[in-house]
Design a protein around this motif. Sequence first.
Motif, PDB file in Angstrom:
ATOM      1  N   ASN A 414       0.806  -1.221   0.000  1.00 33.56           N
ATOM      2  CA  ASN A 414       0.000   0.000   0.000  1.00 33.56           C
ATOM      3  C   ASN A 414       0.840   1.272   0.000  1.00 33.56           C
ATOM      4  OD1 ASN A 414      -3.057  -0.855   0.534  1.00 33.56           O
ATOM      5  ND2 ASN A 414      -1.723  -2.222   1.721  1.00 33.56           N
ATOM      6  N   ASN A 415       2.148   1.108  -0.114  1.00 37.35           N
ATOM      7  CA  ASN A 415       3.051   2.254  -0.144  1.00 37.35           C
ATOM      8  C   ASN A 415       2.815   3.177   1.055  1.00 37.35           C
ATOM      9  OD1 ASN A 415       5.143   3.813  -1.204  1.00 37.35           O
ATOM     10  ND2 ASN A 415       3.737   5.098  -2.392  1.00 37.35           N
ATOM     11  N   ILE A 416       2.716   2.564   2.250  1.00 38.14           N
ATOM     12  CA  ILE A 416       2.458   3.313   3.475  1.00 38.14           C
ATOM     13  C   ILE A 416       3.769   3.891   3.998  1.00 38.14           C
ATOM     14  CG2 ILE A 416       1.628   3.176   5.847  1.00 38.14           C
ATOM     15  CD1 ILE A 416      -0.566   2.796   3.808  1.00 38.14           C
ATOM     16  N   GLU A 417       3.804   5.183   4.284  1.00 38.80           N
ATOM     17  CA  GLU A 417       5.022   5.836   4.763  1.00 38.80           C
ATOM     18  C   GLU A 417       4.990   6.142   6.261  1.00 38.80           C
ATOM     19  OE1 GLU A 417       6.707   8.129   0.801  1.00 38.80           O
ATOM     20  OE2 GLU A 417       5.923   9.294   2.472  1.00 38.80           O
ATOM     21  N   ALA A 418       3.791   6.153   6.847  1.00 33.64           N
ATOM     22  CA  ALA A 418       3.673   6.450   8.273  1.00 33.64           C
ATOM     23  C   ALA A 418       2.653   5.501   8.880  1.00 33.64           C
ATOM     24  CB  ALA A 418       3.248   7.900   8.485  1.00 33.64           C
ATOM     25  N   TYR A 419       3.049   4.781   9.931  1.00 30.71           N
ATOM     26  CA  TYR A 419       2.156   3.775  10.505  1.00 30.71           C
ATOM     27  C   TYR A 419       2.536   3.495  11.946  1.00 30.71           C
ATOM     28  CZ  TYR A 419       6.103   0.695   9.368  1.00 30.71           C
ATOM     29  OH  TYR A 419       7.345   0.126   9.281  1.00 30.71           O
ATOM     30  N   ARG A 420       1.613   2.847  12.666  1.00 31.41           N
ATOM     31  CA  ARG A 420       1.847   2.490  14.067  1.00 31.41           C
ATOM     32  C   ARG A 420       2.457   1.098  14.142  1.00 31.41           C
ATOM     33  NH1 ARG A 420      -1.629   4.876  18.712  1.00 31.41           N
ATOM     34  NH2 ARG A 420      -0.349   6.545  17.816  1.00 31.41           N
ATOM     35  N   GLU A 506       0.314   9.624   1.234  1.00 32.32           N
ATOM     36  CA  GLU A 506      -0.745   8.702   1.654  1.00 32.32           C
ATOM     37  C   GLU A 506      -1.771   8.585   0.536  1.00 32.32           C
ATOM     38  OE1 GLU A 506      -2.881   8.787   5.715  1.00 32.32           O
ATOM     39  OE2 GLU A 506      -4.261   9.809   4.334  1.00 32.32           O
ATOM     40  N   PHE A 507      -1.826   7.441  -0.121  1.00 28.47           N
ATOM     41  CA  PHE A 507      -2.806   7.175  -1.183  1.00 28.47           C
ATOM     42  C   PHE A 507      -2.846   8.311  -2.206  1.00 28.47           C
ATOM     43  CE2 PHE A 507      -5.019   5.070   2.598  1.00 28.47           C
ATOM     44  CZ  PHE A 507      -4.416   3.847   2.365  1.00 28.47           C
ATOM     45  N   GLY A 508      -1.673   8.756  -2.612  1.00 29.70           N
ATOM     46  CA  GLY A 508      -1.595   9.804  -3.625  1.00 29.70           C
ATOM     47  C   GLY A 508      -1.655  11.210  -3.084  1.00 29.70           C
ATOM     48  N   ALA A 509      -1.889  11.368  -1.797  1.00 27.71           N
ATOM     49  CA  ALA A 509      -1.933  12.698  -1.186  1.00 27.71           C
ATOM     50  C   ALA A 509      -0.627  12.969  -0.447  1.00 27.71           C
ATOM     51  CB  ALA A 509      -3.111  12.805  -0.225  1.00 27.71           C
ATOM     52  N   LYS A 510      -0.269  14.249  -0.357  1.00 25.39           N
ATOM     53  CA  LYS A 510       0.938  14.655   0.361  1.00 25.39           C
ATOM     54  C   LYS A 510       0.535  15.504   1.563  1.00 25.39           C
ATOM     55  CE  LYS A 510       3.599  14.991  -3.947  1.00 25.39           C
ATOM     56  NZ  LYS A 510       4.338  15.927  -4.841  1.00 25.39           N
ATOM     57  N   PHE A 511       1.191  15.255   2.682  1.00 20.81           N
ATOM     58  CA  PHE A 511       0.865  15.996   3.892  1.00 20.81           C
ATOM     59  C   PHE A 511       2.124  16.478   4.599  1.00 20.81           C
ATOM     60  CE2 PHE A 511      -2.797  13.094   3.415  1.00 20.81           C
ATOM     61  CZ  PHE A 511      -3.783  14.061   3.255  1.00 20.81           C
ATOM     62  N   LYS A 512       2.029  17.690   5.143  1.00 21.33           N
ATOM     63  CA  LYS A 512       3.085  18.249   5.979  1.00 21.33           C
ATOM     64  C   LYS A 512       2.870  17.737   7.406  1.00 21.33           C
ATOM     65  CE  LYS A 512       3.704  22.566   8.461  1.00 21.33           C
ATOM     66  NZ  LYS A 512       3.239  23.962   8.582  1.00 21.33           N
ATOM     67  N   VAL A 513       3.906  17.174   7.988  1.00 21.19           N
ATOM     68  CA  VAL A 513       3.829  16.747   9.386  1.00 21.19           C
ATOM     69  C   VAL A 513       4.980  17.373  10.164  1.00 21.19           C
ATOM     70  CG1 VAL A 513       2.621  14.578   8.930  1.00 21.19           C
ATOM     71  CG2 VAL A 513       5.123  14.613   8.926  1.00 21.19           C
ATOM     72  N   ASN A 514       4.741  17.596  11.434  1.00 19.89           N
ATOM     73  CA  ASN A 514       5.743  18.143  12.342  1.00 19.89           C
ATOM     74  C   ASN A 514       5.787  17.218  13.548  1.00 19.89           C
ATOM     75  OD1 ASN A 514       7.091  19.599  14.407  1.00 19.89           O
ATOM     76  ND2 ASN A 514       6.562  21.549  13.456  1.00 19.89           N
ATOM     77  N   ASP A 520       0.425  16.299  18.800  1.00 19.20           N
ATOM     78  CA  ASP A 520       0.072  15.517  17.618  1.00 19.20           C
ATOM     79  C   ASP A 520       0.872  16.025  16.425  1.00 19.20           C
ATOM     80  OD1 ASP A 520      -1.998  13.742  18.711  1.00 19.20           O
ATOM     81  OD2 ASP A 520      -3.110  15.590  19.042  1.00 19.20           O
ATOM     82  N   THR A 521       1.030  15.188  15.435  1.00 17.39           N
ATOM     83  CA  THR A 521       1.973  15.482  14.353  1.00 17.39           C
ATOM     84  C   THR A 521       1.367  16.239  13.177  1.00 17.39           C
ATOM     85  OG1 THR A 521       1.520  13.412  13.176  1.00 17.39           O
ATOM     86  CG2 THR A 521       3.182  13.350  14.925  1.00 17.39           C
ATOM     87  N   GLY A 522       0.028  16.343  13.125  1.00 18.91           N
ATOM     88  CA  GLY A 522      -0.630  16.960  11.982  1.00 18.91           C
ATOM     89  C   GLY A 522      -1.357  15.952  11.129  1.00 18.91           C
ATOM     90  N   LEU A 523      -1.223  14.654  11.433  1.00 20.25           N
ATOM     91  CA  LEU A 523      -1.879  13.605  10.648  1.00 20.25           C
ATOM     92  C   LEU A 523      -2.274  12.464  11.582  1.00 20.25           C
ATOM     93  CD1 LEU A 523      -2.564  12.847   7.672  1.00 20.25           C
ATOM     94  CD2 LEU A 523      -0.423  11.549   7.627  1.00 20.25           C
ATOM     95  N   PHE A 524      -3.573  12.252  11.748  1.00 22.89           N
ATOM     96  CA  PHE A 524      -4.060  11.140  12.572  1.00 22.89           C
ATOM     97  C   PHE A 524      -3.982   9.863  11.752  1.00 22.89           C
ATOM     98  CE2 PHE A 524      -6.725  14.596  14.675  1.00 22.89           C
ATOM     99  CZ  PHE A 524      -5.856  14.731  15.734  1.00 22.89           C
ATOM    100  N   LEU A 525      -3.029   9.007  12.082  1.00 26.14           N
ATOM    101  CA  LEU A 525      -2.780   7.822  11.268  1.00 26.14           C
ATOM    102  C   LEU A 525      -3.933   6.831  11.316  1.00 26.14           C
ATOM    103  CD1 LEU A 525       1.001   7.166  12.096  1.00 26.14           C
ATOM    104  CD2 LEU A 525      -0.001   8.591  10.291  1.00 26.14           C
ATOM    105  N   ASP A 526      -4.682   6.784  12.424  1.00 24.38           N
ATOM    106  CA  ASP A 526      -5.757   5.790  12.519  1.00 24.38           C
ATOM    107  C   ASP A 526      -6.926   6.096  11.597  1.00 24.38           C
ATOM    108  OD1 ASP A 526      -6.185   7.979  14.508  1.00 24.38           O
ATOM    109  OD2 ASP A 526      -8.089   6.931  14.814  1.00 24.38           O
ATOM    110  N   HIS A 527      -6.999   7.324  11.051  1.00 20.50           N
ATOM    111  CA  HIS A 527      -8.089   7.689  10.136  1.00 20.50           C
ATOM    112  C   HIS A 527      -7.703   7.516   8.670  1.00 20.50           C
ATOM    113  CE1 HIS A 527     -10.345  10.265  13.315  1.00 20.50           C
ATOM    114  NE2 HIS A 527     -10.831   9.049  13.228  1.00 20.50           N
TER     115      HIS A 527
END
Length: 703
Positions: A414-420, A506-514, A520-527
């Motif tokens: 799934n080309n996942i870059e951020a996960y728990r 994430e699924f073709g989308a790009k997000f800025k995280v800190n 929190d980092t700016g991206l809720f991974l569970d959603h």
Amino acid sequence: MQFIALTSIGVETLLAEELQTFGATITKQTIGSVRFEADSLLAQKICLSTRFSTRIMMMLSQSNDVKDKDALYKLAKNIEWAEWFGPNQSFAVEFNGTNTLLKNSQFSGMVVKDAIVDYFNDKNGQRPNVDKTSPNVRVVGKLNKSDCALYVDYSGPRLSDRGYRTKQGQAPIREHLAAALIKRSGWLEDPTKPLFDPCCGSGTLLIEAASMAQNIAPGLQKRFAFQDLPGFRDAKFKEIKQALRDAQVTPNLWLIGHDIDERVLSVAEQNAARAGFEGQIQFKVADANKLTSVAKRSGHVVSNLPYGERLGGMAELVNLYRNLGGAFKQCFQDWHVALLGTDESLFNLLKLVRAKTYKFKNGPLDVLFNLYQLDARQVSQVNRANTLHFETSSAFANRLKKNLQGLKSWVKQNNIEAYRAYDADIPEYNVAVDVYPSHAVIYEYAAPKNVDEKVAEKRLQDVITLTAQTLDVAPENVAVKVRKRQKGENQYEVLSRQDRVMEVNEFGAKFKVNLFDYLDTGLFLDHRLARRYIQDNAKDKRFLNLFSYTGSASVHAALGGAKSVVTVDMSRTYLKWAEENFALNNLKSPRYRFEQADCLKWLEHAQGQYDLIFLDPPTFSNSKRMQAVFDVQRDHIQLFSWVKKILSSNGTLLFSNNKRGFEIDELGLMGLGLKAQCISDKTISPDFKRNKQIHNSWLITHA
């Protein structure tokens, strides 16, 4: 004449000893101050020479019966102010302290000011002016219960400001505290020995050491308040200054300062040059994590180690203290080591037996100054500086490895870059670990009350070390977030931000995280899967994102071809972040709107129609739109009643929340003419399957 010298907590004894060496008579030592007797010339010499005082004031009057306004006024009115300034000069009053009847220090200051003005009106028929910024004389009042003393500021601007430091690094220390550390370290007993600071920052410790070793009076370049007082004789003052210059010595000094930050070292070199020590201190860019021998002759290590100035920087500290402990034993045998820090649990990582501890205040922070003697016995002990606190901590590492292996194929497919990768799988290691590209985030959950706090701290330190090792991530790229109230007001307080922003796909989308500056980092991974559902079902839909946070769901809706996207959140910071996420994905259109508002208030009065709505409210909120606080369990039907008015006839509400044990009110829904389909199992991805309560989600439509 009576004087009082102020200083920081922990420095009082050194200050009293210093005043005695100057010839002053100590009358009282209290927390943060020392009272003494001296004539005017000795007091002037003290102002020029003191290393440990921050301010010196001359006492004018004192009473232990100041209980109210009238008593304070009488105390001030009876002073012969004409001895200190005239009606043509200006003055200011600063007042500290309260009691039962004098509850406001500003009011008490006005009482003193009125008494001074009335004194001059009665005596001369003329009053002096008040100048709060640059008065000729500054009057200081101090009140403790009914004890009140009135002073004239004798030294003027803060004595700890030597004049050489215009810039400083993180976790700075005042010059007078730096001088106290040098004195307590024992280095001055033989200043020809090497003095090494592996985290020297802007060089304050080494510059103060150079000044002390050469007996250079720190106030020779300063102007003092007493120079504006009656009776000051410039010729006598110049004689005192010349005598102090004549007392200077020039020993051979061996001062070494290392720091990893080249920019801060440049500031240190400039500070040293301004202080008159250009070329006398060997500054070098070096990493304290890779400490090696700096001199063949044994000497002293004195350092103000980095401490929790950043929210996410704890992993760096754990790694630093572990590495320092090993390096001291390997490369600094027979040296004396003196280290300043805030956290006892971090000092324990050194695996060194301390010889002595001093307690100080560094600004608002409680700090410890630990002294160690690296004698043969200490060095001969098994070097355990890089070992774990508990052998059982290896179970955490093994579970983390197992989880990573189990997620490997899913992450790749799934080309996942951020996960728990771990979520409190082992109860004793109550943390969550999230993996990002070349980074990791550790969330520590609050330990149960029956778990010893020190044990929990040690387990967390083991978790930090093992996470970096297992994920092969540099410690400085591991962010640690503690989801509990900290011990003490300032422990791990955010004193500066790192602004280390990275990009996640994430699924073709790009997000800025800190990862470091916020809880929190700016991206809720569970959603993650909920956002994919939105992208897959947004085409030609009017999309609304409430409690939007950083707008990640809005980005997916826009990428999915939504006809319009409205993003609502109360935080301007998060909305700006959302706009940056849209820009990151090259999404720009007047159909994309960002609205800053209380989402409950906005929803209550919302108009228009939306075909797809994402509603992920907080579990609790102090919104004014609800009784007391908003409670998602109690108030979700009220939310739905507002949503129903703007949900199109064929529209869908994706409702989610993170409250454990949440139960949707089926009867309440039926009463509104709505129906719900639970899809929690479809929105919880494999990395969160171990925590079924991470969130709940439903698709809600018109019945």
